[in-house]
Design a protein around this motif. Sequence first.
Motif, mmCIF file in Angstrom:
data_model
loop_
_atom_site.group_PDB
_atom_site.id
_atom_site.type_symbol
_atom_site.label_atom_id
_atom_site.label_comp_id
_atom_site.label_asym_id
_atom_site.label_seq_id
_atom_site.Cartn_x
_atom_site.Cartn_y
_atom_site.Cartn_z
ATOM 1 N N LYS A 86 22.588 79.463 76.652
ATOM 2 C CA LYS A 86 21.684 79.661 77.679
ATOM 3 C C LYS A 86 21.910 78.663 79.125
ATOM 4 O O LYS A 86 22.770 77.819 78.719
ATOM 5 N N PRO A 87 21.460 79.280 80.055
ATOM 6 C CA PRO A 87 21.643 78.473 81.405
ATOM 7 C C PRO A 87 20.911 77.167 80.969
ATOM 8 O O PRO A 87 19.872 77.092 80.675
ATOM 9 N N ASP B 24 21.571 81.836 86.171
ATOM 10 C CA ASP B 24 20.472 82.460 85.229
ATOM 11 C C ASP B 24 20.639 83.771 85.247
ATOM 12 O O ASP B 24 20.425 84.619 84.267
ATOM 13 N N LYS C 183 21.400 86.789 82.374
ATOM 14 C CA LYS C 183 20.196 87.906 82.101
ATOM 15 C C LYS C 183 21.052 89.054 82.027
ATOM 16 O O LYS C 183 21.028 90.178 81.273
ATOM 17 N N LYS D 276 20.387 79.721 90.334
ATOM 18 C CA LYS D 276 19.710 81.014 90.117
ATOM 19 C C LYS D 276 20.763 82.222 89.629
ATOM 20 O O LYS D 276 20.337 83.190 88.914
#
Length: 123
Positions: free
Chosen positions: A93-94, A77, A81, A74
């Motif tokens: 991207k993750p 992520d 962001k 998390k």
Amino acid sequence: MLNHVSIGVRDLPRAKRFYDAALKPLGYKCLSESPGSLGYGDKAVVLWISPTDRPVPADNASGLHFCFDAPTRKSVDAFHKAALGAGGRDNGKPGVRTDYDANYYAAFAVDPDGYRLEAYCGA
């Protein structure tokens, strides 16, 4: 093996806004701030950022990037962001990178000066 890394940027206040946002989800913060430098880490400074008129030119083919340990997926992520929201560009991207390892979870961004960054969690 490494004690710290130092990079040069064109705009120190812009770099501070970016790194404050991008590194916060990983548990890192600005531990040292002066007109001539910023120092980031958790308990000790590991990343020094200083203003310069001649930062290393961005080169996607160089292989140079900085990878930050992340405590959770998390947080990877959230790093991605936050980096994009603070003026960075997406560079991956993750997600799990099975070509590295079955548990290699990472995200990639490029800071406003062109430095390529990665956040990684192996759990």
